[in-house]
Scaffold this active site. Structure first.
Site, PDB file in Angstrom:
ATOM      1  N   LYS A  27       7.241 -60.684 -40.006  1.00  0.00           N
ATOM      2  CA  LYS A  27       8.076 -61.884 -39.946  1.00  0.00           C
ATOM      3  C   LYS A  27       9.346 -61.610 -39.142  1.00  0.00           C
ATOM      4  CE  LYS A  27       8.176 -64.240 -43.727  1.00  0.00           C
ATOM      5  NZ  LYS A  27       8.509 -64.370 -45.160  1.00  0.00           N
ATOM      6  N   ARG A  74      14.475 -63.115 -47.032  1.00  0.00           N
ATOM      7  CA  ARG A  74      13.012 -63.105 -47.157  1.00  0.00           C
ATOM      8  C   ARG A  74      12.434 -61.735 -46.913  1.00  0.00           C
ATOM      9  NH1 ARG A  74      10.592 -68.346 -46.216  1.00  0.00           N
ATOM     10  NH2 ARG A  74      12.221 -69.864 -45.862  1.00  0.00           N
ATOM     11  N   GLY A 101       2.967 -64.513 -49.937  1.00  0.00           N
ATOM     12  CA  GLY A 101       3.370 -64.798 -51.317  1.00  0.00           C
ATOM     13  C   GLY A 101       3.425 -63.581 -52.229  1.00  0.00           C
ATOM     14  N   MET A 116       5.450 -60.952 -52.040  1.00  0.00           N
ATOM     15  CA  MET A 116       6.780 -60.390 -52.281  1.00  0.00           C
ATOM     16  C   MET A 116       7.807 -61.518 -52.388  1.00  0.00           C
ATOM     17  SD  MET A 116       6.648 -56.992 -49.943  1.00  0.00           S
ATOM     18  CE  MET A 116       6.173 -57.908 -48.499  1.00  0.00           C
ATOM     19  N   ARG A 160       3.258 -66.551 -37.591  1.00  0.00           N
ATOM     20  CA  ARG A 160       2.421 -65.355 -37.708  1.00  0.00           C
ATOM     21  C   ARG A 160       1.021 -65.759 -37.287  1.00  0.00           C
ATOM     22  NH1 ARG A 160       2.835 -65.687 -44.221  1.00  0.00           N
ATOM     23  NH2 ARG A 160       1.632 -67.580 -44.444  1.00  0.00           N
ATOM     24  N   HIS A 210      -0.622 -72.446 -51.941  1.00  0.00           N
ATOM     25  CA  HIS A 210      -0.947 -71.038 -52.169  1.00  0.00           C
ATOM     26  C   HIS A 210      -2.445 -70.845 -52.349  1.00  0.00           C
ATOM     27  CE1 HIS A 210      -1.578 -67.604 -54.945  1.00  0.00           C
ATOM     28  NE2 HIS A 210      -0.790 -67.013 -54.053  1.00  0.00           N
ATOM     29  N   ARG A 222     -43.244 -48.827 -42.295  1.00  0.00           N
ATOM     30  CA  ARG A 222     -43.208 -47.547 -42.989  1.00  0.00           C
ATOM     31  C   ARG A 222     -44.379 -47.469 -43.963  1.00  0.00           C
ATOM     32  NH1 ARG A 222     -38.096 -46.344 -46.625  1.00  0.00           N
ATOM     33  NH2 ARG A 222     -39.254 -47.605 -48.116  1.00  0.00           N
ATOM     34  N   GLU A 255     -34.741 -38.425 -43.850  1.00  0.00           N
ATOM     35  CA  GLU A 255     -34.015 -38.756 -45.086  1.00  0.00           C
ATOM     36  C   GLU A 255     -34.013 -37.598 -46.070  1.00  0.00           C
ATOM     37  OE1 GLU A 255     -35.890 -42.165 -46.919  1.00  0.00           O
ATOM     38  OE2 GLU A 255     -37.900 -41.463 -46.430  1.00  0.00           O
ATOM     39  N   SER A 275     -35.861 -42.235 -37.670  1.00  0.00           N
ATOM     40  CA  SER A 275     -35.152 -43.323 -38.327  1.00  0.00           C
ATOM     41  C   SER A 275     -34.438 -42.743 -39.550  1.00  0.00           C
ATOM     42  CB  SER A 275     -36.168 -44.391 -38.727  1.00  0.00           C
ATOM     43  OG  SER A 275     -35.526 -45.420 -39.394  1.00  0.00           O
ATOM     44  N   THR A 287     -30.533 -43.207 -44.655  1.00  0.00           N
ATOM     45  CA  THR A 287     -29.295 -42.621 -45.183  1.00  0.00           C
ATOM     46  C   THR A 287     -29.108 -42.863 -46.679  1.00  0.00           C
ATOM     47  OG1 THR A 287     -28.233 -44.539 -44.219  1.00  0.00           O
ATOM     48  CG2 THR A 287     -27.952 -42.444 -43.067  1.00  0.00           C
ATOM     49  N   CYS A 340     -31.816 -46.886 -40.797  1.00  0.00           N
ATOM     50  CA  CYS A 340     -32.300 -48.050 -41.550  1.00  0.00           C
ATOM     51  C   CYS A 340     -31.845 -48.015 -43.002  1.00  0.00           C
ATOM     52  CB  CYS A 340     -33.818 -48.171 -41.457  1.00  0.00           C
ATOM     53  SG  CYS A 340     -34.675 -46.768 -42.171  1.00  0.00           S
ATOM     54  N   TYR A 367     -30.244 -47.597 -32.180  1.00  0.00           N
ATOM     55  CA  TYR A 367     -30.221 -48.864 -32.912  1.00  0.00           C
ATOM     56  C   TYR A 367     -29.771 -48.677 -34.349  1.00  0.00           C
ATOM     57  CZ  TYR A 367     -34.592 -47.509 -35.242  1.00  0.00           C
ATOM     58  OH  TYR A 367     -35.520 -46.857 -35.996  1.00  0.00           O
TER      59      TYR A 367
HETATM   60  C1  PEP Z   1     -33.311 -44.763 -47.067  1.00  0.00           C
HETATM   61  O1  PEP Z   1     -33.590 -43.877 -47.859  1.00  0.00           O
HETATM   62  O2  PEP Z   1     -32.221 -44.858 -46.519  1.00  0.00           O
HETATM   63  C2  PEP Z   1     -34.299 -45.813 -46.753  1.00  0.00           C
HETATM   64  C3  PEP Z   1     -34.089 -46.675 -45.792  1.00  0.00           C
HETATM   65  O3  PEP Z   1     -35.397 -45.888 -47.542  1.00  0.00           O
HETATM   66  P1  PEP Z   1     -35.417 -46.456 -49.027  1.00  0.00           P
HETATM   67  O4  PEP Z   1     -34.112 -47.071 -49.293  1.00  0.00           O
HETATM   68  O5  PEP Z   1     -36.541 -47.432 -49.064  1.00  0.00           O
HETATM   69  O6  PEP Z   1     -35.689 -45.239 -49.820  1.00  0.00           O
HETATM   70 MG    MG Z   2     -35.666 -43.617 -48.387  1.00  0.00          MG
END
Ligand code: PEP
Ligand code: MG
Length: 914
Positions: free
Chosen positions: A23, A94, A103, A105, A340, A456, A618, A785, A804, A807, A872, A892
């Site tokens: 501000k 202010r 709002g 403070m 702002r 608000h 898969r 994985e 792939s 995670t 994935c 990807y």
């Molecule tokens: C993973 O393990 O990240 C995955 C995509 O497979 P799932 O979640 O089906 O085990």
């Molecule tokens: Mg998995």
């Protein structure tokens, strides 16, 4: 010499929000570009931090000296005197930090008033009523904010006077009434603090500055920073802006209002806002009187409307961003008090991005970068199903779009408590205040009976992307009774209501909703995003319906189809169970032959929907016991059946037990008639299944007989799936469709596993190609994985065309945290104690999991330079993780359909920020 801590609006650096707050920096910038800002100065955030750090309650040395200096300049510019009995200068005090925290403070207005200056003010303005009105406002606000006195103590006195004067609206109070109120307020302060109200304006100012500084550490502000992840490097401390008061409550040629340079709900390029004639700013924001739409100003004050339109143009031309500004008209002179960047919902952000780019106001890159990817998910929020005929219960202002249903709660604490129990709630209030913020976080939507579109409730809900209906004046809320009334209808706490923040309508009950449309502007914007992004975005989709949606959201293929989801439908599950129960390979193949045409059909539909984009399928992943009932369920069924056996004699009518007896054998069904023989057979079946379930039992099923390990022990299962995929491909091939099937294997940890499955693939494809007369186009790859898969990436890349990253499992494996349990058990505590900064199942752990990924990418590509690599796991849809995937060179990301727009924009951001 000590460091300068106070800066006049004429000298402060308009770009230094860290030092001057958003501000303050803007007030400096606006002043310096020639907008009509009342004179004033900023006390820096450094002064705030030094004050908060100090052991005493003293402002840092020299600050008040600088304040005196600056005040002299303001006095010169305005021709008024601070504390002057003839022509007093009044100021507003202010807060304002580097990040906007609307709002959260404190603010104090009309500072400088006391018994002496009040007389001068009345003399100057010739308006006694105005003088006392300002005075009582000041005493209350100062009392509350700076002296910590409860609002209710003032409200009580205020209402007493109102009652005895028989007036309902504040504007109906006379000068005498307001004097009476002021005197009562002074007494309230004296009683609460044990000393008279401070008279010396500089003392008032010093107390006020300290109070505003302290509000940086107030609960509201701290909660807000935590919720929005505002870290000290983003905003540290608040500045204090001391600004000459201008008055919108000086008669019918005065007004005050707030406006956006474009419509923050739709993005329309048109001034949007509200104003109140003869009022101060707080009246608009607090929703005490319902303001008028800004369109009406052209009729009431045509010259001012013209000047505001000019102001709008100037602001946008200068800031290259939609502005949310406050203005005051004092006796026909327009002042800009604040500006702002406007907080808008996602739809408005997208529309304004596209339009401002077309207008040449911003570049395409800026158009992309000004939108936070996560916000786009809002645009896919549901709206009321247009085919449903329902009569609204009440009509309010459409304050923040989207529809939501939930159980009514009347206060923020209750909202929080109910939400913790897993209930969806709608917070219903007369009006909301900044201290209700936790209730906003907990609610699906907000409904108020008073206040405008810039109240608000509206501003905060829009910022959060939650539906809000404001100012539904037909509803009267009684928090004490915990009921609301609309005519004869009573809404009790806990009742279901639906609000539509797009239309402003309120309905009783849960009204069906439909998904939002993908706007033309969003398509344009995401088209730009795709042009700059290097990562492509694919979908995790298991059915043609999912695929269709993903396609609509712009997916460039399917990165993960979890085939087990196809096994779970009611027509397949009995066959799957039969397959699992099979005692011999022959029997198992018999059941698999029944599944084959179903799977082929599934895959063909996916290929056809996605053509010409790739579809990655898969092979079966979960432990097969997941398809069977649990041991406990079977034991309960058996106990029941055994009881039944004892009571069944000959032919009996046993409605209600049929479902148990049907089990998986359809022929068994004999309506309403059951013989003891049948019960006996059902018992045998359940006992066999129980034996199987016991045999399949594993202590750690997630580390057990699943993924490729299943494919190796029961190769006929994988063979059926591979055959179904390739036969579906042949069908598409015959139709002349361009398709790109990809087969991937889950849970792989060694190249031998991959090789084993590859041999099946090669055998089946060779067989099919012989009939077809040419080669089938498809790719073979692996999930990464398992930690060992990362370490053996080079040898896996020898067998695989693509990697792939799963995670979800890789995070589980890296941390040895169960992905099923950790989030409910110890992870929240880990986050709370700062042992882990994030939930690694949400935000990719770059240092651990990410390191493994980097190595796998490097080693995999060394072996196979054209190795395609993607992700994935859930992380594939999260902007931060997407930036990381971009940095380590993935090709990807694949995520669920509603995250696809988010991922497309995040992928563009990653490329632009590189
Ligand atoms: C993973 O393990 O990240 C995955 C995509 O497979 P799932 O979640 O089906 O085990
Ligand atoms: Mg998995």
């Amino acid at each position: 010499m000590s460091k300068k801590m106070v800066f006049s609006f004429k000298e402060g650096d308009g770009k230094n929000k860290h030092l001057l707050g958003g501000k303050g920096a803007n007030l400096c910038e606006m002043t310096q570009i020639g907008l009509n800002v009342p004179p004033g100065f900023v006390i820096s955030t450094e002064a705030c931090l030094a004050y908060l750090d100090s052991d005493t309650d003293e402002l840092p040395e020299g600050v008040m000296d600088e304040v005196h200096e600056q005040m002299k300049q303001v006095e010169q510019a305005t021709g008024k005197g601070f504390g002057d009995a003839e022509n007093p200068l009044l100021v507003s005090v202010r807060s304002g930090s580097a990040m906007s925290m609307p709002g959260m403070m404190d603010t104090i207005l009309n500072l400088g008033l006391n018994a002496r200056t009040l007389k001068g003010e009345i003399k100057q303005t010739g308006d006694e009523r105005f003088g006392y009105d300002s005075y009582r406002r000041f005493i209350q606000l100062f009392g509350k904010v700076a002296l910590g006195i409860a609002d209710e103590l003032f409200d009580e006195e205020f209402n007493k006077v109102k009652e005895s004067a028989h007036v309902t609206e504040d504007v109906g109070l006379s000068a005498d009434n307001l004097r009476d109120i002021s005197e009562r307020f002074l007494a309230v302060v004296e009683k609460a603090t044990g000393r008279p109200f401070p008279e010396d304006p500089y003392e008032q100012l010093e107390i006020a500055v300290k109070a505003v500084f302290r509000s940086w550490m107030g609960k509201r502000a701290v909660d807000y920073r935590r919720e929005f992840n505002i870290t000290p490097d983003m905003a540290n401390g608040t500045a204090v802006n001391v600004c000459t008061m201008v008055f919108g409550n000086r008669g019918d040629d005065s007004a005050t209002g707030v406006a956006f340079t474009r419509n923050p709900a739709t993005g329309e390029n048109k001034l949007y806002g509200e104003y109140l004639v003869n009022a101060q700013g707080e009246d608009v924001v607090a929703g005490i009187r319902t303001p008028k739409p800004i369109d009406r100003l052209a009729d009431e004050m045509p010259q001012m409307a013209k000047e505001i339109e000019e102001l709008r143009q100037k602001l946008e031309a200068h800031y290259h961003e939609v502005q949310d500004f406050e203005f005051t008209i004092e006796r026909g002179v327009l002042y800009c008090l604040q500006t702002r960047n406007g907080k808008m919902n996602a739809a408005a952000m997208v529309r304004t991005s596209v339009e401002m780019e077309k207008e040449g106001l911003i570049s395409r890159d800026q158009a992309l970068l000004r939108i936070a990817p996560d916000d786009l998910e809002q645009m896919l929020y549901p709206r009321i199903d247009p085919n449903v005929r329902v009569t609204p219960l009440a009509q309010g202002l459409p304050a923040s779009p989207g529809a939501a249903s939930g159980h009514v709660v009347f206060d923020a604490d209750r909202a929080e408590a109910e939400a913790k129990k897993g209930r969806t709630v709608i917070l219903m209030r007369e009006e909301t205040k900044p201290e209700d913020i936790h209730g906003f976080f907990a609610s699906k939507g907000i409904l108020t009976s008073r206040g405008g579109k810039t109240s608000h409730a509206a501003v905060v809900a829009r910022g959060m992307g939650k539906p809000c209906v404001a100012g539904a004046e037909g509803i009267s809320v009684d928090v004490q009774l915990r009921e609301a009334f609309v005519g004869d209808t009573v809404i009790r706490e806990g009742d279901l209501v639906t609000i539509d923040g797009t239309s402003g309508k309120v309905y009783l009950g849960a009204v069906p909703t439909v998904e939002a449309d993908f706007s033309a502007e969003l398509n344009i914007l995401l088209g730009w995003a795709d042009e700059v992004a290097r990562l492509s975005v694919m979908a995790n989709a298991d059915t043609a319906l999912d695929a269709d949606r993903a396609l609509k959201y712009g997916a460039k293929g399917i990165g993960l189809c979890r085939t087990e989801r196809m096994f779970n439908t009611t027509d397949r599950l009995p066959v799957v169970i039969e397959m699992i129960m099979a005692e011999t390979t022959e029997h198992r193949k018999h059941s698999l032959n029944k599944l084959l045409p179903m799977q082929r059909q599934d895959f063909q539909e996916l290929f056809e929907t996605m053509a010409p984009y790739p579809v990655t399928i898969r092979l079966l992943d979960p432990p097969i016991h997941e398809f069977l009932p649990s041991e406990q369920q079977l034991k309960d069924d058996l106990a029941y059946l055994q009881q039944l056996r004892d009571s069944v004699r000959g032919l009996e009518v046993l409605s209600g037990t049929m479902s148990l007896l049907q089990t998986e054998n359809e022929e068994f069904f004999m309506p309403q008639m059951v013989e003891s023989r049948q019960v006996e057979e059902a018992i045998i079946k359940k006992e066999t299944m129980l034996k199987k379930v016991k045999a399949l039992y594993e202590t750690n099923p997630m580390l057990g007989h699943r993924g490729v390990r299943l494919g190796i022990t029961f190769p006929e299962i994988y063979e059926m799936q591979i055959r179904a995929i390739l036969e579906a491909a042949v069908e598409c091939d015959k139709k002349g469709l361009e398709i790109h099937p990809k087969i991937k294997v889950p849970q792989v940890c060694t190249a031998q596993e991959l090789l084993y499955v590859k041999e099946i693939v090669d055998r089946v494809s060779a067989e099919l190609e012989e009939g077809l007369g040419h080669k089938l186009e498809f790719q073979f790859g692996t999930m990464i994985e398992v930690v060992r898969a990362c370490m053996r990436a080079d040898s896996l890349a020898k067998q695989a065309n693509f990697f792939s990253f799963g995670t979800n499992d890789l995070t589980q494996a890296t941390f040895s945290f169960s992905r099923e349990d950790a989030e409910n058990k110890f992870l929240p505590l880990y986050n709370e104690r700062g042992i882990l900064q994030n939930n690694p199942f949400d935000v990719l752990d770059e240092k651990g999991v990410g390191k493994l990924m980097e190595l796998a990418v490097k080693w995999g590509r060394e072996r196979r330079p054209d190795l395609l690599v993607g992700i994935c796991g859930e992380h594939g849809g999260h902007p931060r993780s997407i930036h990381f995937c971009h940095r380590i060179g993935l090709d990807y990301v694949s995520c669920s359909a509603p995250r696809i727009p988010v991922a497309r924009l995040a992928a563009a951001h990653a490329a632009l920020m590189e």
